[in-house]
Design a protein around this motif. Sequence first.
Motif, mmCIF file in Angstrom:
data_model
loop_
_atom_site.group_PDB
_atom_site.id
_atom_site.type_symbol
_atom_site.label_atom_id
_atom_site.label_comp_id
_atom_site.label_asym_id
_atom_site.label_seq_id
_atom_site.Cartn_x
_atom_site.Cartn_y
_atom_site.Cartn_z
ATOM 1 N N SER A 56 0.805 -1.223 0.000
ATOM 2 C CA SER A 56 0.000 0.000 0.000
ATOM 3 C C SER A 56 0.835 1.269 0.000
ATOM 4 N N HIS A 57 2.087 1.168 0.430
ATOM 5 C CA HIS A 57 2.891 2.390 0.565
ATOM 6 C C HIS A 57 4.237 2.306 -0.172
ATOM 7 N N LEU A 58 4.951 1.211 0.007
ATOM 8 C CA LEU A 58 6.302 1.141 -0.558
ATOM 9 C C LEU A 58 6.291 0.922 -2.065
ATOM 10 N N LEU A 59 5.617 -0.130 -2.539
ATOM 11 C CA LEU A 59 5.621 -0.454 -3.966
ATOM 12 C C LEU A 59 4.997 0.646 -4.836
ATOM 13 N N PRO A 60 3.892 1.302 -4.402
ATOM 14 C CA PRO A 60 3.373 2.411 -5.227
ATOM 15 C C PRO A 60 4.384 3.537 -5.417
ATOM 16 N N HIS A 61 5.235 3.794 -4.421
ATOM 17 C CA HIS A 61 6.258 4.831 -4.563
ATOM 18 C C HIS A 61 7.423 4.355 -5.445
ATOM 19 N N LEU A 62 7.592 3.048 -5.533
ATOM 20 C CA LEU A 62 8.656 2.508 -6.378
ATOM 21 C C LEU A 62 8.213 2.337 -7.830
ATOM 22 N N LEU A 63 6.913 2.397 -8.074
ATOM 23 C CA LEU A 63 6.383 2.122 -9.413
ATOM 24 C C LEU A 63 6.984 3.005 -10.507
ATOM 25 N N PRO A 64 7.126 4.343 -10.287
ATOM 26 C CA PRO A 64 7.750 5.168 -11.342
ATOM 27 C C PRO A 64 9.164 4.704 -11.701
ATOM 28 N N THR A 65 9.957 4.347 -10.691
ATOM 29 C CA THR A 65 11.318 3.864 -10.944
ATOM 30 C C THR A 65 11.290 2.558 -11.716
ATOM 31 N N ILE A 66 10.387 1.656 -11.351
ATOM 32 C CA ILE A 66 10.266 0.367 -12.038
ATOM 33 C C ILE A 66 9.852 0.580 -13.486
ATOM 34 N N MET A 67 8.911 1.506 -13.733
ATOM 35 C CA MET A 67 8.453 1.778 -15.100
ATOM 36 C C MET A 67 9.582 2.320 -15.963
ATOM 37 N N VAL A 68 10.374 3.218 -15.402
ATOM 38 C CA VAL A 68 11.486 3.801 -16.159
ATOM 39 C C VAL A 68 12.519 2.727 -16.510
ATOM 40 N N TRP A 69 12.867 1.887 -15.531
ATOM 41 C CA TRP A 69 13.848 0.829 -15.791
ATOM 42 C C TRP A 69 13.298 -0.222 -16.737
ATOM 43 N N ALA A 70 11.986 -0.452 -16.700
ATOM 44 C CA ALA A 70 11.370 -1.402 -17.626
ATOM 45 C C ALA A 70 11.504 -0.924 -19.064
ATOM 46 N N THR A 71 11.477 0.398 -19.255
ATOM 47 C CA THR A 71 11.624 0.968 -20.593
ATOM 48 C C THR A 71 13.086 1.017 -21.028
ATOM 49 N N LEU A 72 13.938 1.549 -20.149
ATOM 50 C CA LEU A 72 15.354 1.667 -20.488
ATOM 51 C C LEU A 72 16.015 0.297 -20.644
ATOM 52 N N GLY A 73 15.555 -0.674 -19.857
ATOM 53 C CA GLY A 73 16.158 -1.997 -19.887
ATOM 54 C C GLY A 73 15.976 -2.716 -21.213
ATOM 55 N N ILE A 74 14.868 -2.429 -21.911
ATOM 56 C CA ILE A 74 14.631 -3.092 -23.200
ATOM 57 C C ILE A 74 15.708 -2.686 -24.197
ATOM 58 N N SER A 75 16.135 -1.430 -24.138
ATOM 59 C CA SER A 75 17.205 -0.963 -25.017
ATOM 60 C C SER A 75 18.484 -1.780 -24.804
ATOM 61 N N THR A 76 18.876 -1.945 -23.537
ATOM 62 C CA THR A 76 20.073 -2.728 -23.221
ATOM 63 C C THR A 76 19.919 -4.178 -23.659
ATOM 64 N N THR A 77 18.717 -4.710 -23.461
ATOM 65 C CA THR A 77 18.456 -6.105 -23.800
ATOM 66 C C THR A 77 18.541 -6.337 -25.301
ATOM 67 N N VAL A 78 17.975 -5.425 -26.084
ATOM 68 C CA VAL A 78 18.028 -5.550 -27.543
ATOM 69 C C VAL A 78 19.477 -5.524 -28.027
ATOM 70 N N LEU A 79 20.277 -4.621 -27.466
ATOM 71 C CA LEU A 79 21.685 -4.538 -27.859
ATOM 72 C C LEU A 79 22.458 -5.793 -27.451
#
Length: 285
Positions: free
Chosen positions: A192-215
């Motif tokens: 209810s408190h910790l994971l919702p605050h981490l969600l923006p960071t997780i979303m950003v890494w989920a996007t940036l990580g695909i770039s690294t993975t493709v390479l």
Amino acid sequence: MSAFQLIKKLCRHKSVAFSLFVIVSVVLASLFASWIAPYDPNKQFFEGLTMEGAPLPPNSTFLLGTDLLGRDLLSRLIYGAQTSLIIGVVANGIAILIGTLVGVTAGFLRGWVGNVLMRMTDLMMAFPALLLAIALAAILEPSLWIVALVIAMVNWVQVARVIYSETIAISSREFIAVERTLGASTRRILFSHLLPHLLPTIMVWATLGISTTVLLEATLSFLGVGVQPPTPSWGNIIFESQTYFTSAVWLVLFPGTLIVLLSLSFNLVGDALRDELDPSLKGRD
């Protein structure tokens, strides 16, 4: 902020709008490959080679030319997009899941549990990611899913380190202390408190990580320890065409351009997403 509002804000920047267009185009091409591709990607055409047995340059029949076996390059690139995206999404998804689990557990529990998990993470970070991926891929029999698993195994450590730092910072805030004082359960604090605050960071890494993975997938395939032929991937198309680097430049130019475009697009979207979700990080490398 709704998803539509977020996309609208991201599209204010021309570079990000173009990046989203590239990503959407590649996704659609991979989803509808069987309808879009003009030929079977593994079909060898007798008329796809010159009289000397060399690949054909782009022409009216084969729009992007043919490869060294007389196969249509455009069809192989379209089906190769499936490989890149499947590995990108699966490998990055597993890396995000493992990294988040390790980072949250270590940052929230701390103590000896946190120390053990973070020392294990530091140990993994000490090995060069590419060399570790090559070693794992060489030990295991390379296939689409094995390559995805190998890439996930070397990419989760960065996510774990970032999530660990974020978890410690959030856990030290007053509202978490208040929840603990009021007797809130660990489950409630986490979900209810910790994971919702981490969600923006997780979303950003989920996007940036695909770039690294493709390479990384393209690199492994180029080195011959990634996705194995005849399954097309942008990396192994370049790998198969090494002997024609100078005489048939289209065999390297087109897949190489797609790899760079897709990776750069995910990077630009990830940076823009980071700036929108956490303005305090705007302009920071």
